[in-house]
Motif scaffolding. Structure first.
Motif, PDB file in Angstrom:
ATOM      1  N   ILE A 188     -11.528  35.346  91.507  1.00 43.64           N
ATOM      2  CA  ILE A 188     -12.318  34.355  92.247  1.00 43.64           C
ATOM      3  C   ILE A 188     -12.672  34.905  93.642  1.00 43.64           C
ATOM      4  O   ILE A 188     -11.791  35.213  94.438  1.00 43.64           O
ATOM      5  CB  ILE A 188     -11.563  33.003  92.329  1.00 43.64           C
ATOM      6  CG1 ILE A 188     -12.374  31.989  93.142  1.00 43.64           C
ATOM      7  CG2 ILE A 188     -10.142  33.169  92.870  1.00 43.64           C
ATOM      8  CD1 ILE A 188     -11.785  30.568  93.120  1.00 43.64           C
ATOM      9  N   PRO A 189     -13.963  35.059  93.933  1.00 45.18           N
ATOM     10  CA  PRO A 189     -14.326  35.717  95.194  1.00 45.18           C
ATOM     11  C   PRO A 189     -14.360  34.777  96.403  1.00 45.18           C
ATOM     12  O   PRO A 189     -14.109  35.192  97.532  1.00 45.18           O
ATOM     13  CB  PRO A 189     -15.722  36.259  94.920  1.00 45.18           C
ATOM     14  CG  PRO A 189     -16.279  35.330  93.885  1.00 45.18           C
ATOM     15  CD  PRO A 189     -15.135  34.801  93.082  1.00 45.18           C
ATOM     16  N   ASN A 190     -14.712  33.522  96.155  1.00 46.31           N
ATOM     17  CA  ASN A 190     -14.751  32.556  97.275  1.00 46.31           C
ATOM     18  C   ASN A 190     -14.561  31.155  96.728  1.00 46.31           C
ATOM     19  O   ASN A 190     -14.826  30.900  95.552  1.00 46.31           O
ATOM     20  CB  ASN A 190     -16.071  32.667  98.064  1.00 46.31           C
ATOM     21  CG  ASN A 190     -17.244  32.141  97.275  1.00 46.31           C
ATOM     22  OD1 ASN A 190     -17.403  30.937  97.076  1.00 46.31           O
ATOM     23  ND2 ASN A 190     -18.080  33.040  96.769  1.00 46.31           N
ATOM     24  N   LEU A 191     -14.117  30.280  97.609  1.00 43.67           N
ATOM     25  CA  LEU A 191     -13.874  28.889  97.215  1.00 43.67           C
ATOM     26  C   LEU A 191     -14.417  27.972  98.308  1.00 43.67           C
ATOM     27  O   LEU A 191     -14.079  28.130  99.485  1.00 43.67           O
ATOM     28  CB  LEU A 191     -12.371  28.671  97.020  1.00 43.67           C
ATOM     29  CG  LEU A 191     -11.917  27.343  96.430  1.00 43.67           C
ATOM     30  CD1 LEU A 191     -12.555  27.073  95.056  1.00 43.67           C
ATOM     31  CD2 LEU A 191     -10.382  27.320  96.276  1.00 43.67           C
ATOM     32  N   ARG A 192     -15.279  27.044  97.884  1.00 43.76           N
ATOM     33  CA  ARG A 192     -15.917  26.114  98.825  1.00 43.76           C
ATOM     34  C   ARG A 192     -15.089  24.831  98.899  1.00 43.76           C
ATOM     35  O   ARG A 192     -14.662  24.308  97.870  1.00 43.76           O
ATOM     36  CB  ARG A 192     -17.340  25.824  98.337  1.00 43.76           C
ATOM     37  CG  ARG A 192     -18.147  24.859  99.167  1.00 43.76           C
ATOM     38  CD  ARG A 192     -19.578  24.817  98.622  1.00 43.76           C
ATOM     39  NE  ARG A 192     -20.442  23.955  99.418  1.00 43.76           N
ATOM     40  CZ  ARG A 192     -20.963  22.806  98.977  1.00 43.76           C
ATOM     41  NH1 ARG A 192     -20.711  22.384  97.738  1.00 43.76           N
ATOM     42  NH2 ARG A 192     -21.748  22.085  99.748  1.00 43.76           N
ATOM     43  N   TRP A 193     -14.954  24.286 100.102  1.00 51.69           N
ATOM     44  CA  TRP A 193     -14.101  23.109 100.325  1.00 51.69           C
ATOM     45  C   TRP A 193     -14.486  22.479 101.666  1.00 51.69           C
ATOM     46  O   TRP A 193     -14.929  23.229 102.540  1.00 51.69           O
ATOM     47  CB  TRP A 193     -12.627  23.597 100.384  1.00 51.69           C
ATOM     48  CG  TRP A 193     -11.601  22.549 100.672  1.00 51.69           C
ATOM     49  CD1 TRP A 193     -11.028  21.687  99.797  1.00 51.69           C
ATOM     50  CD2 TRP A 193     -10.996  22.269 101.944  1.00 51.69           C
ATOM     51  NE1 TRP A 193     -10.113  20.895 100.430  1.00 51.69           N
ATOM     52  CE2 TRP A 193     -10.080  21.220 101.766  1.00 51.69           C
ATOM     53  CE3 TRP A 193     -11.145  22.784 103.254  1.00 51.69           C
ATOM     54  CZ2 TRP A 193      -9.315  20.676 102.806  1.00 51.69           C
ATOM     55  CZ3 TRP A 193     -10.400  22.256 104.291  1.00 51.69           C
ATOM     56  CH2 TRP A 193      -9.494  21.211 104.056  1.00 51.69           C
ATOM     57  N   PRO A 194     -14.309  21.190 101.941  1.00 44.29           N
ATOM     58  CA  PRO A 194     -13.702  20.138 101.114  1.00 44.29           C
ATOM     59  C   PRO A 194     -14.740  19.305 100.353  1.00 44.29           C
ATOM     60  O   PRO A 194     -14.372  18.340  99.702  1.00 44.29           O
ATOM     61  CB  PRO A 194     -13.006  19.258 102.155  1.00 44.29           C
ATOM     62  CG  PRO A 194     -13.908  19.333 103.345  1.00 44.29           C
ATOM     63  CD  PRO A 194     -14.492  20.733 103.338  1.00 44.29           C
TER      64      PRO A 194
ATOM     65  N   GLU B 193      -5.810  32.587 100.775  1.00 46.41           N
ATOM     66  CA  GLU B 193      -5.089  33.862 100.972  1.00 46.41           C
ATOM     67  C   GLU B 193      -4.326  34.231  99.698  1.00 46.41           C
ATOM     68  O   GLU B 193      -4.333  35.382  99.269  1.00 46.41           O
ATOM     69  CB  GLU B 193      -4.116  33.745 102.141  1.00 46.41           C
ATOM     70  CG  GLU B 193      -4.793  34.017 103.464  1.00 46.41           C
ATOM     71  CD  GLU B 193      -3.819  34.052 104.639  1.00 46.41           C
ATOM     72  OE1 GLU B 193      -4.262  34.454 105.717  1.00 46.41           O
ATOM     73  OE2 GLU B 193      -2.638  33.675 104.476  1.00 46.41           O
ATOM     74  N   ALA B 194      -3.669  33.244  99.114  1.00 42.23           N
ATOM     75  CA  ALA B 194      -2.897  33.510  97.893  1.00 42.23           C
ATOM     76  C   ALA B 194      -3.809  33.957  96.748  1.00 42.23           C
ATOM     77  O   ALA B 194      -3.427  34.759  95.905  1.00 42.23           O
ATOM     78  CB  ALA B 194      -2.117  32.258  97.485  1.00 42.23           C
ATOM     79  N   LEU B 195      -5.032  33.437  96.736  1.00 43.63           N
ATOM     80  CA  LEU B 195      -5.984  33.791  95.677  1.00 43.63           C
ATOM     81  C   LEU B 195      -6.688  35.118  95.945  1.00 43.63           C
ATOM     82  O   LEU B 195      -7.306  35.698  95.048  1.00 43.63           O
ATOM     83  CB  LEU B 195      -7.075  32.711  95.565  1.00 43.63           C
ATOM     84  CG  LEU B 195      -6.669  31.330  95.060  1.00 43.63           C
ATOM     85  CD1 LEU B 195      -7.829  30.342  95.233  1.00 43.63           C
ATOM     86  CD2 LEU B 195      -6.259  31.407  93.595  1.00 43.63           C
ATOM     87  N   GLY B 196      -6.646  35.546  97.221  1.00 41.45           N
ATOM     88  CA  GLY B 196      -7.446  36.725  97.599  1.00 41.45           C
ATOM     89  C   GLY B 196      -8.923  36.364  97.615  1.00 41.45           C
ATOM     90  O   GLY B 196      -9.786  37.208  97.374  1.00 41.45           O
ATOM     91  N   ALA B 197      -9.237  35.090  97.877  1.00 41.75           N
ATOM     92  CA  ALA B 197     -10.630  34.618  97.883  1.00 41.75           C
ATOM     93  C   ALA B 197     -11.064  34.299  99.311  1.00 41.75           C
ATOM     94  O   ALA B 197     -10.244  33.893 100.140  1.00 41.75           O
ATOM     95  CB  ALA B 197     -10.751  33.365  97.022  1.00 41.75           C
ATOM     96  N   GLU B 198     -12.348  34.456  99.583  1.00 42.95           N
ATOM     97  CA  GLU B 198     -12.888  34.077 100.896  1.00 42.95           C
ATOM     98  C   GLU B 198     -13.054  32.556 100.935  1.00 42.95           C
ATOM     99  O   GLU B 198     -13.682  31.986 100.021  1.00 42.95           O
ATOM    100  CB  GLU B 198     -14.280  34.681 101.097  1.00 42.95           C
ATOM    101  CG  GLU B 198     -14.284  36.172 101.207  1.00 42.95           C
ATOM    102  CD  GLU B 198     -14.347  36.662 102.637  1.00 42.95           C
ATOM    103  OE1 GLU B 198     -14.255  35.831 103.575  1.00 42.95           O
ATOM    104  OE2 GLU B 198     -14.483  37.876 102.800  1.00 42.95           O
ATOM    105  N   PRO B 199     -12.554  31.907 101.980  1.00 35.90           N
ATOM    106  CA  PRO B 199     -12.808  30.470 102.088  1.00 35.90           C
ATOM    107  C   PRO B 199     -14.246  30.213 102.537  1.00 35.90           C
ATOM    108  O   PRO B 199     -14.804  30.987 103.303  1.00 35.90           O
ATOM    109  CB  PRO B 199     -11.825  30.026 103.183  1.00 35.90           C
ATOM    110  CG  PRO B 199     -11.449  31.262 103.921  1.00 35.90           C
ATOM    111  CD  PRO B 199     -11.723  32.440 103.049  1.00 35.90           C
TER     112      PRO B 199
END
Ligand code: AHR
Length: 512
Positions: free
Chosen positions: A82-88, A135-141
């Motif tokens: 997973i390269p990035n995760l969008r939130w909230p 950080e745990a995923l190694g993904a960009e927030p």
């Protein structure tokens, strides 16, 4: 003669089998774009059971967790890189006040989630929880910040809180809350769906507001490399993109968003699992429209930004159906079938093929909401067909696009037709070539010939995702019904690779 010509026009005609074949020609272009891995991004909103009772079960749960986040979910998402995760959010973003989600959990105020079921949340999952998860995923927030009901000060305080390394009031507060080093968040959304739940604004009004917010998000030169994403158009609202591109100075924006869901009819979305072939066809028609949408929004962007400095960010896409029976209508919980695998495979091919402008995208949503890659039920977790497509396509992450050309055979239902085959190709840093092929036809095996001449390919292997029925899906009782597996139904002869694509299947070829 006319018919023969028509058949020859879209491929090779085998007189014996009357089997039409499409020939996929692969071009090698030195300056072809890199397929950004961020096209394979995900989205996690405070919506239904995505965060609470999805990702986050709390530190005291007997479900194995790291700081309250399920470890099985972390491992599964790492496996698809997973390269990035969008939130909230989503709509939630423009109601969210980030300061409510920091500090001792017991002292945090509650918030009523006005868009999604009207439920009261205790803010126990906040900024630290999300950024540590990334950080745990190694993904960009990718933080989507509140513009609709927030202020410039609240927004810039958030940036300072998560990014400032020196002395400052917000850096001090972060340290008091237990985090010494900043996280260094690059991706920032300036509101969400500002034409709707973000404030029902006109594009002219939002463009002005955007200029104001973006000004205070960085220094003169944006030396910290903040990537500002303007809330984009709804589907084919080309006027929205036109106004943003016209009115926002280029030095204030790095990405312009676009949202488009594959929905048959907003008032009658129909079941996620119990659907007819006609409904399948209509869903695929909507999904394949993404090509036209990206092409037309890109054309507008090209007019104002011919050097392609500003990216197109499709930060919400996917299939949207009726919720599963007995679940909260505001929670958008839906199952995920081979139809969703078709949407994912075809859409990701479209993004790959437009990787000169599409640099980021986010499937909605990661866990338990809409076209999720993961579903959970108490201790149980399952991976959906869409998950397997994401896994098979990891080979395209940051690989160089190999532009392709071909004529697809048609998939016909009730006199209407769609292209049956979708494809994209790339070459990675080891010169390994990958071709992803999707056959959306519900009945026909389609044979495609991939012309690999000039690519110096000696060995070919492949992976497939297919199933007996279009409606097939994984359940908590039978979690491994649909899974990717090795595929051998191809022949390589004199640089021509002939592949038999079963009905509604995704195949990824690897050539070395
Ligand atoms: O993904 C669900 C919702 O769809 C998001 O909150 C909103 O941005 C969009 O309308």
């Amino acid at each position: 003669m006319k018919t023969l010509k028509a058949l020859l026009a879209f491929g090779i005609l085998s007189i014996t089998g009357i089997k039409a074949q499409s020939e996929i020609k692969i071009q090698v272009e030195e300056d072809a774009p890199i397929i950004s891995k961020h096209i394979y991004g995900h989205f996690s909103e405070h919506l239904g059971r995505c965060i609470y009772d999805g990702f986050y079960v709390g530190e005291n749960s007997d479900i194995p967790n790291k700081d309250g986040v399920r470890t099985d979910i972390i491992e599964a998402l790492k496996a698809i890189e997973i390269p990035n995760l969008r939130w909230p959010g989503g709509c939630f973003a423009d109601t969210y006040h980030w300061k409510d989600g920091i500090g001792p959990k017991k002292e945090r105020p509650t918030i009523v989630n006005q868009w999604w079921g009207g439920v009261t949340e205790d803010n126990s999952f906040g900024t630290h929880d999300f950024l540590n998860l990334c950080e745990a995923l190694g993904a960009e927030p990718y933080l989507a910040a509140n513009v609709g009901s927030g202020t410039v000060k609240e927004f810039t305080d958030w940036i300072q809180y998560v990014n400032h390394d020196g002395e400052s009031p917000m850096a001090k507060l972060r340290r008091e809350n237990g985090r010494e080093k900043p996280w260094g968040v690059k991706y920032w959304g300036v509101g969400n769906e500002m034409w709707g739940c973000g404030g029902n604004m006109t594009p002219e009004h939002y463009a002005n507001l955007y200029r104001q917010y973006a000004t205070f998000m960085s220094s003169w030169s944006n030396d910290k490399g903040i990537y500002r994403i303007a809330s984009g158009a709804n589907v084919d609202d080309y006027h929205w993109t036109e106004v943003l591109m016209r009115d926002i100075p280029k030095h204030l924006v790095e990405g312009v968003a676009l949202h488009s869901y594959s929905v048959i009819d907003w008032n009658n979305k129909s079941s996620a699992t119990d659907f007819s072939e006609e409904e399948y066809f209509l869903t695929m028609r909507e999904a394949l429209k993404m090509d036209e949408l990206v092409t037309k929004h890109t054309a507008i962007m090209d007019k104002y930004d011919p050097d392609r400095k500003i990216d197109l960010v499709v930060d919400e896409w996917g299939g949207w159906y009726d919720v599963e029976e007995g679940t909260n209508p505001g929670f958008l919980y839906q199952q995920n079938t081979m139809r969703d695998a078709m949407i994912a495979g075809a859409t990701l091919n479209i993004f790959n093929n437009h990787s000169e402008r599409v640099k980021m995208a986010n499937l909605a949503q990661t866990v338990n909401v809409l076209q999720a890659v993961i579903l959970t039920n108490e201790k149980k977790m399952l991976l959906t067909p869409t998950y397997y497509v994401m896994k098979m396509y990891t080979v395209h992450h940051d690989a160089q696009l190999l532009p392709i050309s071909f004529e697809s055979p048609k998939y016909k239902v009730d006199g209407k037709s769609l292209p049956a085959i979708s494809a994209s190709a790339s070459k990675d840093s080891n010169n390994t070539v990958h071709v992803s092929l999707v056959n959306i036809d519900a009945h026909k095996t389609n044979t495609v010939t991939v012309n690999m001449n000039g690519l110096n390919i000696k060995n070919v292997s492949a992976t497939i995702l297919s199933s007996e029925k279009l409606q097939d899906h994984n359940t908590f009782e039978e979690p491994n019904k649909v899974q990717s597996r090795e595929f051998k139904d191809f022949k390589l002869k004199k640089g021509m690779l002939s592949v038999d694509l079963p009905p509604f299947s995704v195949v990824v070829i690897e050539g070395k």
